[in-house]
Design a protein around this motif. Sequence first.
Motif, PDB file in Angstrom:
ATOM      1  N   ARG A 129      59.725  27.749 154.251  1.00  0.00           N
ATOM      2  CA  ARG A 129      60.180  28.279 152.964  1.00  0.00           C
ATOM      3  C   ARG A 129      60.314  27.184 151.917  1.00  0.00           C
ATOM      4  O   ARG A 129      60.876  27.405 150.857  1.00  0.00           O
TER       5      ARG A 129
ATOM      6  N   ASN B 233      58.253  37.157 150.318  1.00  0.00           N
ATOM      7  CA  ASN B 233      59.565  37.765 150.506  1.00  0.00           C
ATOM      8  C   ASN B 233      59.519  39.205 150.021  1.00  0.00           C
ATOM      9  O   ASN B 233      58.853  39.507 149.026  1.00  0.00           O
TER      10      ASN B 233
ATOM     11  N   GLU C  94      59.169  25.906 142.633  1.00  0.00           N
ATOM     12  CA  GLU C  94      59.967  26.846 143.434  1.00  0.00           C
ATOM     13  C   GLU C  94      59.052  27.410 144.527  1.00  0.00           C
ATOM     14  O   GLU C  94      57.997  27.963 144.227  1.00  0.00           O
TER      15      GLU C  94
ATOM     16  N   GLY D  65      61.142  32.076 145.243  1.00  0.00           N
ATOM     17  CA  GLY D  65      62.057  32.484 144.173  1.00  0.00           C
ATOM     18  C   GLY D  65      62.390  33.955 144.261  1.00  0.00           C
ATOM     19  O   GLY D  65      61.864  34.774 143.506  1.00  0.00           O
TER      20      GLY D  65
HETATM   21  C1  GLC Z   1      63.789  28.939 150.051  1.00  0.00           C
HETATM   22  C2  GLC Z   1      63.122  28.673 148.710  1.00  0.00           C
HETATM   23  C3  GLC Z   1      63.025  29.881 147.822  1.00  0.00           C
HETATM   24  C4  GLC Z   1      62.582  31.097 148.605  1.00  0.00           C
HETATM   25  C5  GLC Z   1      63.504  31.302 149.798  1.00  0.00           C
HETATM   26  C6  GLC Z   1      63.135  32.530 150.641  1.00  0.00           C
HETATM   27  O1  GLC Z   1      65.158  28.830 150.020  1.00  0.00           O
HETATM   28  O2  GLC Z   1      63.789  27.621 148.006  1.00  0.00           O
HETATM   29  O3  GLC Z   1      62.113  29.654 146.746  1.00  0.00           O
HETATM   30  O4  GLC Z   1      62.554  32.248 147.787  1.00  0.00           O
HETATM   31  O5  GLC Z   1      63.437  30.187 150.621  1.00  0.00           O
HETATM   32  O6  GLC Z   1      61.885  32.391 151.277  1.00  0.00           O
END
Ligand code: GLC
Length: 387
Positions: free
Chosen positions: A128, A181, A296, A299
Motif C-alpha cells: 500500500r 481500494n 499518494e 488515497g
Molecule cells: C496506505 C496509503 C494510502 C492508501 C491506503 C489503503 O495507507 O498511504 O494512499 O489509500 O494505504 O490502501
Amino acid sequence: MSTQPPRVLFVDHAAVMGGAEWSLLSLARRWRSERAVTLFEDGPFRQHLNEAEVPVDILPASAAVLGATRGGGAVADLLTVPGILALATRLARQARRFDVLYANSQKALVIGAVAALLARRPLVWHLRDIITADHFSPARRRLAVGLANRRAAYVICNSEATAEAFMEAGGDPNKVRVVYNGISPAPFDAVAEDEVAQVRMALGVGETPVIGVFSRLAQWKGQHVLLEALAYLSEAHALLVGDALFAEDRVYADALRAQAASLGVTERVHFLGFRDDVPVLMKACDVVVHTSVAPEPFGRVLVEGALAGRPVVATDAGGAPEVINDGETGHLVPPGDAQALADTLRTLLTDPIATPRIAEAGRQRALDHFSEEAMVRAVEATLLDER
Ligand code: GLC
Ligand code: UDP
C-alpha cells in the motif's frame, strides 16, 4: 462461481486506524471463508475488528520491531533480528491453521516472510506504499523488494502507481496484481441532512464555504498547503480532520497551528483531531481536498469525498490520477502549489453549474470503479489462483 476462497490469516503491525487498516477491515469483514487478523500491538483496530466479528489476536512485538522506522538502515535492522524470530515463530504457529498468510504492511511482510517459511504456507503481500526515496530508505526498499521477490506468491498493489514504483525498485512484475481500494457508500448515504446542519452549526460557519482535508497530520500529507491556500481565499474556513498517528508526526501537527497563527487564519481553521464520523463531516464541507506533497499510493479520502457527493481536489501524483479524471470527476493540482489550489477552489466555490456536475460524476465513478465488493472479489480471485 461459488468456489470457496482460501482460509486467510491477515497480519498488520499497526493498531491505529490508517487507510491500510480501514481497507483490511473491509476485506476481512467481507471475506467469504474462514479468516482472522493478527496485530502486533493492541489499539482501536482491534475494537473495530471485534465489532465486525472478525477474530483477532494480538502478538505483541518487541519495542525494537515496532520502533523500526521507514527511514531506518541495515544496522538498526540487526537489532530487531531476535524480536523478529520470536514473533515469527509464534505467528507461524497460528498460520498453520490457515491456507494463506497475508501481510498488510511492510513490518508484517518481514515477520510474515519468516513465519510463512516456518509454517510452509504461501505468503501474499498487500503493498500500500509507494516504495521510492520519498518514503523509504534504500535499506528498507532493498529488504522489502528482496523479501517480496523471494517469498511472496503475489504482491497486491493498491494502484498502478504503487505497482510501478515496486517494479522500478526491482520488484518482480509477475507477482504484481493491482487491486484498487473499494469503499462502501452506505455510511455516506445514511447521513441525514439535519446531522450535516448540526455539524455546520457547531462549527459556527454559517453560509461560509468550508474546505475539508481528512488525513492524518503528517508532513507528506501536506495540510500546510491548504493553510497557505486559505490565506489567498478571503473568507473560506478549513476543517483539518485527522491527528498525528505516529510519534514522528507530532512536530508537524504543532507546526500547523503555528503556521495558521502566523498566516492570520486561525479563526478560519478548525482542528478536529481524529474522528470516527468522517461521512457527516465530509458532507458538512463544500469541497474535499487532498494535499499530499509526496505521491499518494491510492488515497481512500478521494473516493470518500466523492461518495459524500462533494467535489474533490487532489494533488496530481501517485494513484490520484487513477482515481480522478481531471476536470471531469474532480480536479488535480500540482503538489505543493498553494496558489493553484486556491485558484481551483475559488472556481469550484463560485460555479453553481459545473461544480455539482463534477461532484455527481465523481460519485458515479466511485460507485462504478471503487466498490468494496469489487475489491474483495479481486483479492479472493488472486488467492484462489494460489491454491
Ligand atoms: C496506505 C496509503 C494510502 C492508501 C491506503 C489503503 O495507507 O498511504 O494512499 O489509500 O494505504 O490502501
Ligand atoms: N480517517 C478517519 N478519521 C480521521 C481522518 C481520516 O477515519 O480523522 C480515515 C479516512 O476516512 C480514510 C483513512 O483514514 O479512510 C485514510 O486513508 P487514506 O488512504 O486516504 O490515507 P492513509 O492514511 O492510508 O495514507
